[in-house]
Design a protein around this motif. Structure first.
Motif, short mmCIF file in Angstrom:
data_model
loop_
_atom_site.label_atom_id
_atom_site.label_comp_id
_atom_site.label_asym_id
_atom_site.label_seq_id
_atom_site.Cartn_x
_atom_site.Cartn_y
_atom_site.Cartn_z
N ASP A 581 16.89 -3.21 5.09
CA ASP A 581 15.60 -3.78 5.45
C ASP A 581 14.99 -4.33 4.17
O ASP A 581 14.35 -3.61 3.40
CB ASP A 581 14.71 -2.69 6.06
N THR A 582 15.20 -5.62 3.90
CA THR A 582 14.78 -6.21 2.63
C THR A 582 13.27 -6.16 2.46
O THR A 582 12.78 -6.01 1.34
CB THR A 582 15.26 -7.66 2.53
N ALA A 583 12.53 -6.30 3.55
CA ALA A 583 11.07 -6.25 3.44
C ALA A 583 10.61 -4.87 2.98
O ALA A 583 9.78 -4.74 2.08
CB ALA A 583 10.43 -6.62 4.78
N ALA A 584 11.18 -3.82 3.59
CA ALA A 584 10.80 -2.46 3.22
C ALA A 584 11.23 -2.14 1.80
O ALA A 584 10.47 -1.56 1.02
CB ALA A 584 11.42 -1.46 4.20
N SER A 585 12.47 -2.50 1.44
CA SER A 585 12.96 -2.19 0.09
C SER A 585 12.16 -2.92 -0.96
O SER A 585 11.82 -2.34 -2.00
CB SER A 585 14.44 -2.56 -0.03
N SER A 586 11.83 -4.18 -0.71
CA SER A 586 11.04 -4.94 -1.69
C SER A 586 9.63 -4.38 -1.82
O SER A 586 9.11 -4.27 -2.94
CB SER A 586 10.97 -6.42 -1.26
N ALA A 587 9.03 -4.00 -0.70
CA ALA A 587 7.66 -3.48 -0.75
C ALA A 587 7.60 -2.14 -1.48
O ALA A 587 6.72 -1.92 -2.33
CB ALA A 587 7.12 -3.33 0.68
N ILE A 588 8.54 -1.24 -1.18
CA ILE A 588 8.53 0.08 -1.82
C ILE A 588 8.83 -0.04 -3.31
O ILE A 588 8.16 0.57 -4.15
CB ILE A 588 9.55 1.01 -1.13
N THR A 589 9.84 -0.85 -3.67
CA THR A 589 10.18 -1.03 -5.08
C THR A 589 9.04 -1.66 -5.84
O THR A 589 8.70 -1.24 -6.96
CB THR A 589 11.45 -1.90 -5.21
N ALA A 590 8.41 -2.70 -5.26
CA ALA A 590 7.28 -3.35 -5.92
C ALA A 590 6.11 -2.39 -6.10
O ALA A 590 5.43 -2.41 -7.13
CB ALA A 590 6.84 -4.57 -5.11
N ALA A 591 5.90 -1.52 -5.12
CA ALA A 591 4.80 -0.55 -5.22
C ALA A 591 5.05 0.43 -6.37
O ALA A 591 4.13 0.73 -7.16
CB ALA A 591 4.66 0.21 -3.91
#
Length: 616
Positions: A581-591
């Motif tokens: 889930d690229t959206a979830a992975s990007s959001a969590i990593t960015a956070a």
């Protein structure tokens, strides 16, 4: 009075303790969060149906905690060394005024104890909040509806004690090292504690350009090998790929010692604006000795981003995997059905599980030893056969269409049972053919009528009762068990990724922050000279901000590029078992980067600015 002086020093020098305090606080927080997992609702749910998975996760977290404690101890000792270097002149002044060495050592021990207690309290408070956030994240992964208690804040007394024990040991080591360092220091060394500044040696432009092009070529070759070969081919070429990537990263940062300065020199609007010339020449002079550490930091950030993104965004498509492996809510297999056929529904009812009331559909099906002479049109000769009427009844329980007699015999791969032994390869034969075969075992499949968890607990109790278990050799497989096993795998990947990713991120940010603060102390005289030459304070502050930004965001930018290529290769592997889930992975990593890396960046900037102003 002595304790009051220690408290005053901690309060006054809190600006020097900023990065040190952040490292301790994040370390305590991280340690508490992942040692309080057993108190989470998701782990309690996992323990009910997949106890071994819950135990495996907790054991793995214990192993990781030992590794993390060593890493954090190294970071704390490294930060403490920086603080000692910053305070050498102050400590020398205490000795010069007549304070005994042992009292100076005791003062530092008390200060370390105070800052440790403050960090422990702040880290535990932050850990409780972050643990709650992690709990909500894992709750969102479960299709089961959680109870109201699952949404409340949970304080794990066991995790608090374990965290205090580990960090208490770290603080004892730091206090012992601090006292030993002071006792062995000479007064002259403390008074002259400042470092010599590094002289800038400008390199020819052509060597920097060639170095940059060589680094880019090595990185391109490493990227191509990774994308073509993938991540799973671990051989000599795999290690060659890692070596090429590391060497390319090293040459990239090495080239900046001349390439960046010469490139910006041609843009007079940037080079001569404000203190741009000073900033770039300072960065250029430092890169001679820092390009190796910048390479290491970039690789740490790559690990932090890659591990976090892959594991946080991993979606095993649990629901679809569960549907494939567990087509019914439960199945009971009687392995002794060839010698002792049993009326399983009646036996369950007699032992406290009323099948008429608790089930909305069920079917008792015999499985047969297949005749070697029977085979499907495709040539498959499985050793298990099932009658057409039984097969169609089982498909009806799954909500799927059955077969017609004219299509038989037919080889099928849909699982007949829930769990790992689901007979994914069998032959469907006409009823009259099945009647001539020998029974191999019995299979009873069904779907619950009401609440699955309650019905399953009653079913397990009935199957485990002596009146049932003594009538044959049985195996119970349930949809909830399969789901929890899949869920446990995903949780293990998530917790491992977050734990390691955050540790790598904290390590990279802490080392980089301490390095920049040390360089700011070395540059203090230069900023004082700029002040005497008439450079306003705002201009000097912007110069500090630019220096810290270059140091923090150049490694991060290259790490993001590395991670993007690595994630592309990782997606190809993960696609075989699920999806990312690229959206979830990007959001969590960015956070995580925003909170952790951003906090270190701000602490470093404010600390460096204070030093440049002459306040530190």
């Amino acid at each position: 009075m002595f304790c009051k002086l220690a408290w005053k020093n901690v309060s006054r020098s809190l600006r020097d303790y900023g990065v040190y305090f952040l490292t301790l606080t994040f370390g305590v927080c991280l340690f508490y969060v992942f040692n309080s997992l057993e108190s989470q609702w998701c782990m309690q749910m996992l323990s009910r149906s997949a106890h071994y998975m819950a135990e495996s996760i907790l054991v793995l977290m214990d192993v990781f905690s030992a590794f993390v404690s060593v890493v954090l101890a190294g970071l704390v000792l490294y930060a403490n060394t920086f603080l000692m270097k910053r305070r050498k002149r102050e400590l020398g002044t205490y000795l010069l005024l007549g304070m005994p060495t042992w009292r100076v050592s005791l003062l530092l021990v008390l200060e370390t104890l105070l800052i440790g207690l403050l960090a422990l309290a702040a880290g535990l408070l932050l850990g409780v909040l972050l643990s709650h956030g992690l709990g909500l994240l894992t709750i969102s992964m479960f299709s089961a509806y959680p109870t109201e208690e699952a949404f409340g804040l949970i304080l794990s007394v066991k995790a608090v004690g374990k965290t205090a024990l580990y960090f208490g040991a770290i603080f004892l080591a730091v206090m012992a090292l601090t006292g030993l360092t002071v006792s062995r220091s000479r007064l002259i060394d403390l008074i002259r504690g400042a470092r010599k500044n590094e002289e800038m040696k400008e390199r020819p432009l052509w060597t920097s350009v060639l170095t940059f092009l060589a680094g880019a070529a090595l990185l391109g070759a490493a990227y191509a090998m990774l994308l073509v070969r993938g991540l799973l081919m671990i051989d000599s070429l795999f290690f060659l790929m890692l070596a090429l990537g590391t060497a390319g990263t090293l040459l990239f940062f090495r080239s900046l010692s001349g390439f960046l300065l010469r490139l910006v020199k041609g843009r007079t609007g940037i080079y001569y604006r404000g203190l741009g010339m000073f900033v770039l020449r300072q960065f250029n002079s430092r890169i001679h000795t820092t390009y190796v550490s910048m390479t290491a930091i970039c690789l740490l950030l790559l690990l932090a981003i890659g591990v976090t993104a892959c594991c946080a965004g991993l979606n095993d498509t649990i629901e679809s995997n569960t549907d494939a492996a567990a087509p019914y809510d439960f199945t009971i297999q009687n392995y002794s059905g060839d010698t002792e056929p049993v009326d399983i529904p009646s036996l369950l009812t007699a032992n406290g599980f009323d099948t008429e009331e608790a089930l909305r559909g069920a079917w008792l099906c015999p499985l047969y030893y297949n005749d070697p002479g029977l085979s499907a049109p495709g040539g498959e000769v499985p050793d298990v056969a099932v009658a057409l009427s039984d097969y169609n009844a089982l498909m009806a329980l799954q909500g799927r269409p059955g077969l017609e007699e004219g299509e038989l015999p037919q080889y099928r791969e849909e699982p007949l049972a829930s769990g790992p032994t689901g007979f994914t390869g069998y032959l469907v034969v006409p009823d009259r053919t099945a009647a001539e075969l020998s029974v191999r075992r019995q299979l009873f499949a069904g779907n619950y009528a009401g609440d699955r968890q309650t019905a399953e607990e009653r079913l397990q109790a009935a199957v485990a009762s002596p009146g049932f278990s003594q009538t044959g050799s049985y195996r119970l497989g349930t949809r909830i068990q399969v789901y929890m096993e899949n869920m446990g795998t995903k949780l293990m990947a998530l917790f491992m990724g977050l734990y390691l990713g955050l540790v790598f991120l904290i390590a990279a940010a802490a080392v980089l922050a301490l390095q920049q603060l040390s360089q700011a102390a070395d540059d203090q005289s230069r900023y004082q000279t700029l002040s005497r030459l008439g450079a306003p304070e705002g201009m000097r502050d912007r110069a500090v901000f630019a220096q810290v930004s270059l140091a923090f965001f150049l490694p991060l930018a290259l790490a993001v590029v590395h991670a993007a290529v690595g994630m592309t290769a990782a997606n190809a592997v993960i696609a075989e078992v699920g999806r990312v889930d690229t959206a979830a992975s990007s959001a969590i990593t960015a956070a995580f980067i925003l909170v952790v890396y951003g906090a270190y960046f701000l602490a470093t900037f404010f600390g460096s600015r204070r030093i440049a102003r002459g306040d530190g």
